[in-house]
Design a protein around this motif. Structure first.
Motif, PDB file in Angstrom:
ATOM      1  N   SER A 232      -1.173  -3.225  10.030  1.00  0.00           N
ATOM      2  CA  SER A 232      -0.953  -2.492   8.773  1.00  0.00           C
ATOM      3  C   SER A 232       0.304  -2.955   8.032  1.00  0.00           C
ATOM      4  O   SER A 232       0.519  -2.574   6.884  1.00  0.00           O
ATOM      5  CB  SER A 232      -0.855  -0.987   9.051  1.00  0.00           C
ATOM      6  OG  SER A 232       0.212  -0.712   9.949  1.00  0.00           O
TER       7      SER A 232
ATOM      8  N   SER B  94       0.385 -15.902   4.785  1.00  0.00           N
ATOM      9  CA  SER B  94       0.349 -14.453   4.555  1.00  0.00           C
ATOM     10  C   SER B  94       1.783 -13.933   4.636  1.00  0.00           C
ATOM     11  O   SER B  94       2.702 -14.635   5.076  1.00  0.00           O
ATOM     12  CB  SER B  94      -0.523 -13.745   5.594  1.00  0.00           C
ATOM     13  OG  SER B  94      -1.859 -14.223   5.563  1.00  0.00           O
TER      14      SER B  94
ATOM     15  N   ASP C 240       0.848  -1.191   0.000  1.00  0.00           N
ATOM     16  CA  ASP C 240       0.000   0.000   0.000  1.00  0.00           C
ATOM     17  C   ASP C 240       0.884   1.242   0.000  1.00  0.00           C
ATOM     18  O   ASP C 240       2.113   1.154   0.019  1.00  0.00           O
ATOM     19  CB  ASP C 240      -0.962  -0.008   1.189  1.00  0.00           C
ATOM     20  CG  ASP C 240      -0.264  -0.034   2.545  1.00  0.00           C
ATOM     21  OD1 ASP C 240       0.853   0.516   2.663  1.00  0.00           O
ATOM     22  OD2 ASP C 240      -0.834  -0.590   3.503  1.00  0.00           O
TER      23      ASP C 240
ATOM     24  N   ARG D 204      -4.139 -20.995   0.910  1.00  0.00           N
ATOM     25  CA  ARG D 204      -4.677 -19.749   1.462  1.00  0.00           C
ATOM     26  C   ARG D 204      -4.369 -19.628   2.955  1.00  0.00           C
ATOM     27  O   ARG D 204      -4.928 -18.769   3.636  1.00  0.00           O
ATOM     28  CB  ARG D 204      -6.193 -19.689   1.238  1.00  0.00           C
ATOM     29  CG  ARG D 204      -6.623 -19.538  -0.215  1.00  0.00           C
ATOM     30  CD  ARG D 204      -6.394 -18.134  -0.738  1.00  0.00           C
ATOM     31  NE  ARG D 204      -7.124 -17.139   0.053  1.00  0.00           N
ATOM     32  CZ  ARG D 204      -6.984 -15.826  -0.103  1.00  0.00           C
ATOM     33  NH1 ARG D 204      -6.108 -15.344  -0.973  1.00  0.00           N
ATOM     34  NH2 ARG D 204      -7.674 -14.991   0.644  1.00  0.00           N
TER      35      ARG D 204
ATOM     36  N   TYR E 169       0.086  -8.216  14.700  1.00  0.00           N
ATOM     37  CA  TYR E 169       0.385  -9.607  14.375  1.00  0.00           C
ATOM     38  C   TYR E 169       1.574 -10.046  15.222  1.00  0.00           C
ATOM     39  O   TYR E 169       2.524  -9.282  15.411  1.00  0.00           O
ATOM     40  CB  TYR E 169       0.746  -9.774  12.894  1.00  0.00           C
ATOM     41  CG  TYR E 169      -0.428  -9.752  11.958  1.00  0.00           C
ATOM     42  CD1 TYR E 169      -1.403 -10.752  11.993  1.00  0.00           C
ATOM     43  CD2 TYR E 169      -0.565  -8.738  11.007  1.00  0.00           C
ATOM     44  CE1 TYR E 169      -2.491 -10.730  11.122  1.00  0.00           C
ATOM     45  CE2 TYR E 169      -1.632  -8.716  10.133  1.00  0.00           C
ATOM     46  CZ  TYR E 169      -2.603  -9.716  10.194  1.00  0.00           C
ATOM     47  OH  TYR E 169      -3.661  -9.694   9.335  1.00  0.00           O
TER      48      TYR E 169
ATOM     49  N   ARG F  28      -2.982 -13.046  14.803  1.00  0.00           N
ATOM     50  CA  ARG F  28      -3.542 -11.720  15.067  1.00  0.00           C
ATOM     51  C   ARG F  28      -3.862 -11.570  16.545  1.00  0.00           C
ATOM     52  O   ARG F  28      -4.455 -12.441  17.165  1.00  0.00           O
ATOM     53  CB  ARG F  28      -4.794 -11.488  14.227  1.00  0.00           C
ATOM     54  CG  ARG F  28      -5.476 -10.156  14.490  1.00  0.00           C
ATOM     55  CD  ARG F  28      -5.662  -9.357  13.259  1.00  0.00           C
ATOM     56  NE  ARG F  28      -6.178  -8.027  13.525  1.00  0.00           N
ATOM     57  CZ  ARG F  28      -6.849  -7.310  12.649  1.00  0.00           C
ATOM     58  NH1 ARG F  28      -7.100  -7.796  11.459  1.00  0.00           N
ATOM     59  NH2 ARG F  28      -7.256  -6.093  12.941  1.00  0.00           N
TER      60      ARG F  28
ATOM     61  N   LEU G 217       0.767  -5.993   7.139  1.00  0.00           N
ATOM     62  CA  LEU G 217       0.363  -7.078   6.248  1.00  0.00           C
ATOM     63  C   LEU G 217       0.495  -6.619   4.802  1.00  0.00           C
ATOM     64  O   LEU G 217       0.055  -5.524   4.441  1.00  0.00           O
ATOM     65  CB  LEU G 217      -1.087  -7.475   6.535  1.00  0.00           C
ATOM     66  CG  LEU G 217      -1.698  -8.553   5.623  1.00  0.00           C
ATOM     67  CD1 LEU G 217      -1.107  -9.913   5.938  1.00  0.00           C
ATOM     68  CD2 LEU G 217      -3.224  -8.569   5.771  1.00  0.00           C
TER      69      LEU G 217
ATOM     70  N   GLY H 208      -0.758  -7.016   1.122  1.00  0.00           N
ATOM     71  CA  GLY H 208      -1.935  -7.557   0.450  1.00  0.00           C
ATOM     72  C   GLY H 208      -3.001  -7.940   1.448  1.00  0.00           C
ATOM     73  O   GLY H 208      -3.367  -7.153   2.321  1.00  0.00           O
ATOM     74  N   GLU H 209      -3.497  -9.171   1.359  1.00  0.00           N
ATOM     75  CA  GLU H 209      -4.574  -9.637   2.219  1.00  0.00           C
ATOM     76  C   GLU H 209      -4.155 -10.899   2.961  1.00  0.00           C
ATOM     77  O   GLU H 209      -3.211 -11.592   2.555  1.00  0.00           O
ATOM     78  CB  GLU H 209      -5.812  -9.938   1.380  1.00  0.00           C
ATOM     79  CG  GLU H 209      -5.582 -11.054   0.361  1.00  0.00           C
ATOM     80  CD  GLU H 209      -6.832 -11.406  -0.416  1.00  0.00           C
ATOM     81  OE1 GLU H 209      -7.862 -10.754  -0.198  1.00  0.00           O
ATOM     82  OE2 GLU H 209      -6.771 -12.359  -1.221  1.00  0.00           O
ATOM     83  N   GLU H 210      -4.845 -11.178   4.049  1.00  0.00           N
ATOM     84  CA  GLU H 210      -4.613 -12.450   4.734  1.00  0.00           C
ATOM     85  C   GLU H 210      -4.943 -13.602   3.780  1.00  0.00           C
ATOM     86  O   GLU H 210      -5.958 -13.580   3.090  1.00  0.00           O
ATOM     87  CB  GLU H 210      -5.475 -12.558   5.997  1.00  0.00           C
ATOM     88  CG  GLU H 210      -4.915 -11.824   7.189  1.00  0.00           C
ATOM     89  CD  GLU H 210      -5.526 -12.300   8.501  1.00  0.00           C
ATOM     90  OE1 GLU H 210      -6.230 -13.332   8.491  1.00  0.00           O
ATOM     91  OE2 GLU H 210      -5.307 -11.624   9.531  1.00  0.00           O
TER      92      GLU H 210
ATOM     93  N   THR I  25      -1.234 -17.532   8.741  1.00  0.00           N
ATOM     94  CA  THR I  25      -2.244 -16.830   9.528  1.00  0.00           C
ATOM     95  C   THR I  25      -3.468 -17.708   9.755  1.00  0.00           C
ATOM     96  O   THR I  25      -4.280 -17.438  10.639  1.00  0.00           O
ATOM     97  CB  THR I  25      -2.674 -15.535   8.811  1.00  0.00           C
ATOM     98  OG1 THR I  25      -2.912 -15.812   7.421  1.00  0.00           O
ATOM     99  CG2 THR I  25      -1.613 -14.456   8.932  1.00  0.00           C
TER     100      THR I  25
ATOM    101  N   GLY J  97      -3.091 -14.340   1.263  1.00  0.00           N
ATOM    102  CA  GLY J  97      -2.547 -14.055  -0.062  1.00  0.00           C
ATOM    103  C   GLY J  97      -1.061 -14.322  -0.193  1.00  0.00           C
ATOM    104  O   GLY J  97      -0.479 -14.077  -1.252  1.00  0.00           O
TER     105      GLY J  97
END
Length: 404
Positions: A242, A199, A115, A196, A161, A156, A244, A246-248, A187, A250
């Motif tokens: 913050s 992370s 990001d 999946r 984390y 988490r 992380l 991308g996404e959990e 995760t 991913g």
């Protein structure tokens, strides 16, 4: 497929070749001598730092990154001959041009998946060469050739984390300027989809609970210029949510996106290593006599040199085809070709280097010539970024699927 160099590639090749002749090759012995006089093997070598400034001044900087906003904006096909040239001096040239792993892959991850805050905090200083980074995926206690085996936990806890696990052969971790780890862990270890569960999070090196335990050698070499390799322990290291990427869930997909360009970059540089080996073989062959005639007149030596030339030309065409496909149909569309070059290139170059070492005799395994260190690097790439057997397994399955 048109593999002719365009005008921009030709211009960059000319500048890079001149930079290699004027600066990089002369610096190889100087760097070795300077490093011997340092208090720590991980200190920055003065001549390397000087060449970084010179490379940046000449515009030979961040050539690897296709993102024109952050990098040179070159296609894979344009970058291939440049990476090959840098591969002729793989310890120094990629480092001084800011095109060395693992930073290249980490910058690609941040550019593609980070990001805006993450890019500002970590990508920009990496692009500027102000910091270094490491990628923490491989673990000593599991077969990391299967990334789903990874056991590091990323749990988490409120707005944080908590990272717990042990990694090793973490490239770049010994460098004094290494400021951040990209850590891959689970995760969701009990998730139904094993791809999946993982992370990726950014963990600053100075985070409490992060311990760089020891340097890991590769065939006795410490790989100083790339920041070495280390065993790293994460003992309940806490980072903001913050951090992380991308996404959990991913992490596996991000790893695959990172490794595709990394694999072809390694293969591009390996071709340069093979070209350096052929050059050294030829110079040795015409300057040494054995059993009453020059080595160049010995039939076995001629066979080695001829076979090496044929093999390099074959590899180069396959790598260029792969680069072209990555540019035209994407990394997924070039999956088979990426696996093919990752299988073929290291093992072929190892063979060429082995013959070159044989031709140099005792000198070939010494520190007086670059062949032994080149061999160690090439042989390692039969394991790194996925061992040969994993790529063979996947490629064979894809071929067999056509008949099932």
């Amino acid at each position: 497929m048109d593999f002719a160099f365009d005008a921009r590639t030709e211009e960059l090749r000319a500048r890079l070749l001149a930079f290699m002749d004027e600066h990089v090759y002369p610096a190889e012995r100087v760097a070795h001598e300077q490093r011997a006089g340092l208090d720590s093997p991980w200190e920055n070598v003065p001549v390397v730092e000087e060449l970084k400034a010179e490379a940046r001044r000449q515009g030979l900087w961040n050539l690897f990154l296709p993102d024109s906003e952050h990098g040179a904006g070159l296609t894979n096909l344009q970058y291939a001959p440049l990476a090959e040239i840098m591969g002729r001096s793989p310890q120094i040239a990629p480092t001084v041009t800011n095109c060395a792993a693992p930073d290249t892959g980490n910058m690609e991850v941040l550019a593609q998946f980070g990001d805006e805050r993450q890019k500002k905090q970590w990508l920009e200083p990496l692009l500027a060469g102000e910091i270094r980074s490491a990628f923490a995926m491989t673990e000593p206690d599991v077969a990391s050739s299967d990334a789903t085996n990874i056991t590091t936990h990323i749990e988490r806890d409120g707005d944080e984390y908590v990272v717990t696990g042990r990694k090793w052969y973490i490239s770049g971790a010994m460098h004094p300027d290494c400021s951040v780890f990209i850590v891959m862990g689970k995760t969701d270890p009990d998730g139904a989809d094993i791809r999946r569960q993982q992370s990726m999070v950014l963990v600053p090196r100075d985070t409490p609970g992060v311990t760089v335990k020891r340097a890991m050698q590769v065939f006795g070499y410490e790989d100083h210029y790339h920041g070495g390799h280390a065993e790293v322990v994460f003992d309940h290291a806490r980072v903001p949510v913050s951090n992380l990427i991308g996404e959990e869930g991913g992490g596996f997909a991000i790893a695959q996106a990172r490794l595709g360009p990394g694999r072809i970059h390694h293969c591009m540089r390996l071709i340069g290593m093979a070209e350096r080996a052929i050059e050294l073989m030829c110079r040795r062959a015409v300057s040494r006599d054995a059993f009453g005639k020059a080595l160049a007149q010995q039939g076995v030596v001629q066979n080695w040199i001829a076979d090496a030339r044929v093999a390099v030309e074959q590899l180069r065409l396959l790598v260029l085809k792969t680069a072209w496909m990555m540019d035209t149909v994407g990394n997924k569309g070039a999956h088979t070709e990426i696996q093919a070059i990752k299988i073929a290139t290291p093992r072929t170059v190892v063979g060429i280097l082995d013959r070159a070492i044989q031709l140099y005799g005792a000198g070939g395994v010494s520190q007086d010539f670059p062949l032994a260190e080149l061999y160690a690097g090439a042989r390692t790439l039969m394991i790194a970024d996925g061992p040969d057997e994993v790529h063979q397994r996947s490629l064979a399955r894809r071929e067999l699927k056509k008949y099932l």
